[in-house]
Design a protein around this motif. Sequence first.
Motif, short mmCIF file in Angstrom:
data_model
loop_
_atom_site.label_atom_id
_atom_site.label_comp_id
_atom_site.label_asym_id
_atom_site.label_seq_id
_atom_site.Cartn_x
_atom_site.Cartn_y
_atom_site.Cartn_z
N THR A 467 0.83 -1.21 0.00
CA THR A 467 0.00 0.00 0.00
C THR A 467 0.86 1.25 0.00
N GLU A 471 0.70 3.90 -3.03
CA GLU A 471 0.26 5.27 -2.76
C GLU A 471 1.29 6.31 -3.16
N ASN A 472 2.55 5.89 -3.20
CA ASN A 472 3.62 6.84 -3.50
C ASN A 472 4.28 6.57 -4.85
#
Length: 593
Positions: A467, A471-472
């Motif tokens: 995750t 997300e990055n």
Amino acid sequence: MPTYTAPTKDLQFVLHDVLKIAEADVPGYSELEADFTAAILEEAGKISSEVLAPLNVVGDTEGCKLENGVVRTPTGFKEAFEQVKAGGWPGLDMPEEYGGQNMPYVLNTAVGEMFSSANQAFTMYQGLTHGAASAILAHGSDEQKNTYLPNMVACEWTGTMNLTEPHCGTDLGLMRTKAEPQADGTYKITGQKIFISAGEHDMADNIIHLVLAKIVGGPEGIKGVSLFIVPKFMVKEDGSLGNRNALACGKIEEKMGIHGNSTCVMNYDGATGYLLGEEHKGMRAMFTMMNEARVGVGMQGLAQAEVAYQNAVAYAKDRLQGRDVTGVKNPDGPADPLIVHPDIRRSLMDQKSFAEGGRAFMLWGASLIDRAHRMGDKDADGLVSLMTPVIKGFLTDKGYDMTVQAQQIYGGHGYIEEQGMSQFTRDARIAMIYEGANGVQALDLVGRKLAADGGKHVMAFFDLVKTFIKENGEADEAFVKDFLNPLKQASKDLQAAGMYFMAEGMKNPNNALSGSTDFMHLFGHVCLGLMWARMGKVAMEALAGGTSDPEFYETKLATGRYYMARQLPATGMHLARIQSGGATVMALDAANF
């Protein structure tokens, strides 16, 4: 003499910039504003550097002395203990109803790191008391809590854990200490326990021993073990102290390190004990203490690495030795300082990147403990249970390695006692052994924790990493290259190791267990990689936002890049070792060793 400066700025960075504790939904965290935690950490840092650190070498050189059944602690320890008690530090995270301040465990952990860096042997007296009090808090009756906790929380009385016997350490099912039931509901405890830290000393009015023993007539093996409260002095109904119990310190162990802590042989000769928890459920009660202690021991490994690093940096900047191969840096002197040399820089960067990454890992683990205890969060409890052998085993193995590297910076001066560097190495060594030797931690991780709840918790960790990467994924190209890509590869190595264990471990358990220590270290590197990726993200955002302290965040980024490039690739080596299986490990007959 070595010195110590509390890393309060870095602790604040992890607590507030990375973990964002004041914004978390954990009860009590909303009170942890930056100004509030800064005041606590600054005061704890002051005590650490000004009171505890100067006594570290005193404890090492003087040690403890057994005189007529009483252990005399080193010069200055008793006075320092009074200062620590007066400040309320032992009860920082304990319940208010027993005299504590009910602060979150994560803050207690941050303070504990500073105290342990400054003086590990001294800090063990209150640390063990905290663990014993936690066990009574979790498993004791109301009467037991009211009898013992107020004085233990204040450290007017201290506490111990009595597990090990001369013939059994890890295999507690072999213990011989017996408990004979009495008509009044008490038990007579008879037997000998060894390696009992703080088992006898002169800094408290009473010592509350938690003793594992087998009730006569109970089940064989580990299923017959119960836990008992055995006070040094009997406690009267009005709370005052009565006669001495039938127990005594037989000797103080001569040890490699932590000389300022009294490691005792304790003899119980029909001593009065009180059952803590249920009959034959002693291990469940003791593990309340053991799990807390294992996280605390991981902290000790990190703490010794930090203080050793601080002194190594100071020496490397001051000691003149040789010339920089790229050009003279100190033209007015006969030589350049050690810190100009690449291999010295490599060693210092190893130490710095470990200490800062390990600190974030430790505090993240402490925050999970808060979620578990303060919110009843079973997922957090399962995740930190999975992490406990990694926190304990990886941080102490690597922490010891870092103290050796710090000592090496001094060359021959690091080997002689005048500089004091050997104490950090000697004190760090025990952390790899007690509270479950690191090999046992690795077996626990692979043999029990991975498969716990159907592998739910290790999958949750993988999801957490995935995750974060997802997300990055659209972040700055440099962040993806320097942080996310190495983390992704390391996580793949960890998953591949887990898959190997599932595929081969069932066929031959030796294939899995031969790789257990490598797996623990692989896991530890991935955890620090995740922490460094999180810290790197925060540092980049701070720099992009026009921080007033760019040097701090630029230094943080450079240190993180070093870890990701030079340390995290070790996951590939550990995976290769794991996948080689157990054949070469088990090839020799015992007679051929």
